[in-house]
Write an enzyme that holds these catalytic residues in place. Structure first.
Site, PDB file in Angstrom:
ATOM      1  CD  GLU A 123      -9.730  -3.251  -3.191  1.00 26.92           C
ATOM      2  OE1 GLU A 123      -8.542  -3.283  -3.571  1.00 26.92           O
ATOM      3  OE2 GLU A 123     -10.067  -3.346  -2.003  1.00 26.92           O
ATOM      4  CD1 TRP A 126     -14.561   6.346   5.534  1.00 28.90           C
ATOM      5  CD2 TRP A 126     -14.308   4.127   5.653  1.00 28.90           C
ATOM      6  NE1 TRP A 126     -13.224   6.092   5.684  1.00 28.90           N
ATOM      7  CE2 TRP A 126     -13.024   4.730   5.746  1.00 28.90           C
ATOM      8  CE3 TRP A 126     -14.407   2.729   5.680  1.00 28.90           C
ATOM      9  CZ2 TRP A 126     -11.870   3.990   5.896  1.00 28.90           C
ATOM     10  CZ3 TRP A 126     -13.247   1.992   5.826  1.00 28.90           C
ATOM     11  CH2 TRP A 126     -11.980   2.623   5.924  1.00 28.90           C
ATOM     12  CG  HIS A 176      -2.056  -0.786   1.235  1.00 27.02           C
ATOM     13  ND1 HIS A 176      -3.248  -0.345   1.726  1.00 27.02           N
ATOM     14  CD2 HIS A 176      -2.273  -2.025   0.759  1.00 27.02           C
ATOM     15  CE1 HIS A 176      -4.159  -1.298   1.564  1.00 27.02           C
ATOM     16  NE2 HIS A 176      -3.589  -2.323   0.982  1.00 27.02           N
ATOM     17  CG  ASP A 185     -10.086   0.005  -2.285  1.00 30.85           C
ATOM     18  OD1 ASP A 185     -11.234   0.138  -2.747  1.00 30.85           O
ATOM     19  OD2 ASP A 185      -9.830  -0.647  -1.236  1.00 30.85           O
ATOM     20  CD  GLU A 194     -12.230  -4.309   0.983  1.00 31.40           C
ATOM     21  OE1 GLU A 194     -11.203  -4.419   0.304  1.00 31.40           O
ATOM     22  OE2 GLU A 194     -12.424  -3.375   1.771  1.00 31.40           O
ATOM     23  CD  GLU A 200      -5.575  -5.230   0.989  1.00 31.10           C
ATOM     24  OE1 GLU A 200      -6.565  -5.951   1.210  1.00 31.10           O
ATOM     25  OE2 GLU A 200      -5.606  -3.996   1.048  1.00 31.10           O
ATOM     26  CE1 TYR A 205      -9.850   2.592   2.692  1.00 30.56           C
ATOM     27  CE2 TYR A 205      -9.196   2.781   0.386  1.00 30.56           C
ATOM     28  CZ  TYR A 205      -9.286   2.052   1.555  1.00 30.56           C
ATOM     29  OH  TYR A 205      -8.779   0.781   1.590  1.00 30.56           O
ATOM     30  CG  HIS A 243     -13.010   2.013   0.630  1.00 24.60           C
ATOM     31  ND1 HIS A 243     -13.818   2.270   1.712  1.00 24.60           N
ATOM     32  CD2 HIS A 243     -12.209   1.000   1.000  1.00 24.60           C
ATOM     33  CE1 HIS A 243     -13.503   1.456   2.690  1.00 24.60           C
ATOM     34  NE2 HIS A 243     -12.531   0.666   2.294  1.00 24.60           N
ATOM     35  NE  ARG A 303     -10.009  -6.396  -2.527  1.00 26.53           N
ATOM     36  CZ  ARG A 303      -8.956  -6.496  -1.705  1.00 26.53           C
ATOM     37  NH1 ARG A 303      -7.969  -7.320  -1.980  1.00 26.53           N
ATOM     38  NH2 ARG A 303      -8.911  -5.776  -0.614  1.00 26.53           N
ATOM     39  NE  ARG A 327      -4.867   0.499  -1.288  1.00 24.35           N
ATOM     40  CZ  ARG A 327      -5.819   0.622  -0.337  1.00 24.35           C
ATOM     41  NH1 ARG A 327      -6.848  -0.213  -0.324  1.00 24.35           N
ATOM     42  NH2 ARG A 327      -5.724   1.539   0.589  1.00 24.35           N
TER      43      ARG A 327
HETATM   44  O1  EZ4 Z   1     -11.269  -0.514   4.376  1.00 21.45           O
HETATM   45  O2  EZ4 Z   1      -9.785  -3.363   5.925  1.00 21.45           O
HETATM   46  O3  EZ4 Z   1      -8.567  -2.958   0.427  1.00 21.45           O
HETATM   47  N1  EZ4 Z   1      -8.553  -2.690   1.585  1.00 21.45           N
HETATM   48  C1  EZ4 Z   1      -9.523  -2.021   2.203  1.00 21.45           C
HETATM   49  C2  EZ4 Z   1      -9.350  -1.807   3.691  1.00 21.45           C
HETATM   50  C3  EZ4 Z   1     -10.707  -1.796   4.417  1.00 21.45           C
HETATM   51  C4  EZ4 Z   1     -10.530  -2.196   5.855  1.00 21.45           C
HETATM   52  C5  EZ4 Z   1     -11.899  -2.379   6.508  1.00 21.45           C
HETATM   53  O4  EZ4 Z   1     -11.789  -3.005   7.738  1.00 21.45           O
HETATM   54  O5  EZ4 Z   1     -10.480  -1.602   1.596  1.00 21.45           O
HETATM   55  O6  EZ4 Z   1      -8.672  -0.604   3.935  1.00 21.45           O
HETATM   56 CO    CO Z   2     -10.591  -2.443  -0.379  1.00 19.71          CO
END
Ligand code: EZ4
Ligand code: CO
Length: 402
Positions: free
Chosen positions: A236, A402, A122, A210, A262, A339, A159, A212, A283, A147
């Site tokens: 993602e 979020w 990351h 990502d 995820e 990841e 984020y 998110h 994921r 990432r």
């Molecule tokens: O927001 O693990 O790809 N990773 C993510 C993470 C998630 C957290 C949530 O608990 O999206 O940062």
């Molecule tokens: Co994610």
């Protein structure tokens, strides 16, 4: 062999982790991760009050039967709390079986299909320039995939932007922090971020991003299209993951590979995505997706649709879940990428583990079972602390994703 004791352990070595320890009459014990970020104690109660009493006296070698007993037997199926609890039991039973037979879990899953597990790290920064520099630090460490996330000018707490050079931890102690979000401002910055990264490091490094769950389908389609020149490995959660049908629209507009899952609890959350070939990477994780037993089935269903795995592996998945993921990753035919957000030294000390990183790959190691221990003496020094993920509001104060 019989199960004699089931303990639910909570510790906070820098962040909260819930761990299940299943003991047997032959002295062998197994560990499972039961951490559900920001809702930890719900899983503690599910396991302690409702699952543990049902496990005492059972044969821990009957992994499939116990999985079915917990899933079908609850009547109330699916959902993150239930499936995290089942996942923890399942991991602990695979750990026990591996230890009892003297083999690493991946040998029980059919053996290694590859030499190592490709991982991504990351890289992030408040500014695009800082994010570009962070990518370089990961490449220096040997990572083959990174990432990349950067802060958006004018928005607080974007984020994916971490603290320090190698760590990203979104959860914070106390009540949820409130961030501000604007899709318009975000969409205006991401393509130029990736242009800079490609310019600096060339075409070889695999790049991921990502979103998110923050975009509408048409915004997601536009981002996918705008990123096509930079050849992402994946984009993602580009739209809310539970809106599977939305991916039909996104898919028609872009060839950027898509990753979702995820937050999925079972394969039933992904059936439209897979059957209609709407994504490229699934994921789902061992911990939030019902353990090795269910994730193996989900991966097989994905394989039928030419979808590869890309298991979630953030810091809120403990080293026990990371190890379980690595055993699965090493064995299945359609592994894609894993990841790997590094845990802090404090966390690694509580959970000594056999897995190792080298040259951009993780390997679960040759220890029997999952290859992770739990240091009670260290764990007890770090009591649970209430903590939450942030929440997100739009600039006018409306609640956002979020
Ligand atoms: O927001 O693990 O790809 N990773 C993510 C993470 C998630 C957290 C949530 O608990 O999206 O940062
Ligand atoms: Co994610």
């Amino acid at each position: 062999m019989r199960i004699t004791d089931v303990e639910v352990l909570v510790t906070c070595p820098g962040r909260n982790f819930v761990t299940l320890r299943v003991r047997t009459d032959e002295g062998v014990h197994g560990l499972g991760d039961a951490t559900l970020n920001g809702r930890e104690l719900a899983v503690v109660s599910y396991l302690r009050d409702h699952v543990a009493p049902c496990l005492i006296g059972r044969d821990p070698f009957r992994i499939e039967d116990i999985w079915q007993y917990l899933y079908r037997g609850a009547y109330w199926r699916r959902g993150p709390v239930t499936m995290t609890a089942i996942g923890a039991v399942d991991m602990a039973l695979w750990d026990i079986k591996g230890k009892a037979l003297g083999v690493p879990v991946y040998e029980l899953l059919g053996g290694a299909s590859r030499a190592g597990v490709l991982v991504y790290g990351h890289a992030s920064g408040e500014s695009a320039g800082e994010a570009v520099d962070a990518v370089g630090r990961y490449l220096d460490l040997g990572y083959k995939a990174v990432r990349v996330q950067a802060g958006v000018p004018g928005l607080s707490g974007t984020y994916g932007v971490g603290r320090g050079e190698l760590f990203y931890e979104p959860a914070g102690t106390g009540l949820p922090r409130e961030d501000v979000w604007s899709a318009e401002k975000y969409l205006a910055t991401v393509p130029s971020l990736f242009a800079r990264v490609r310019d600096e490091y060339g075409d070889e490094v695999r790049l991921l991003h990502d979103a998110h769950h923050r975009l509408t389908p048409i915004q997601a389609a536009r981002l996918g299209r705008d990123l096509e020149p930079y050849r992402l490995f994946w984009l993602e959660d580009v739209a809310p993951a539970e809106q599977q049908e939305a991916f039909r629209l996104i898919r028609q507009h872009t060839t950027t590979p898509l990753a979702v899952g995820e937050i999925f609890s079972t394969i039933h959350d992904a059936t439209v995505l897979l059957r209609e070939y709407l994504i490229d990477y699934l994921r789902m994780t061992v911990v939030h997706g019902g353990g090795i037993t269910h994730l193996r089935n989900a991966a097989a269903y994905a394989d039928v649709h030419q979808v590869r795995t890309g298991c979630h592996g953030a810091t809120d998945l403990s080293p026990v879940a990371m190890a379980a993921a690595l055993h699965l990753d090493l064995s299945i035919p359609n592994f894609g990428i894993q990841e790997y957000m590094r845990h802090t030294a404090e966390t690694d000390e509580v959970f000594p583990h056999a897995y190792t990183f080298s040259g951009g790959y993780l390997h679960p190691g040759g220890s029997p079972g999952l290859g992770v221990d739990y240091r009670d003496d260290l764990a007890e020094r770090h009591p649970y602390q209430r903590a939450y993920l942030p929440v997100s509001r739009l600039e006018d104060g409306t609640m956002g994703n979020w």
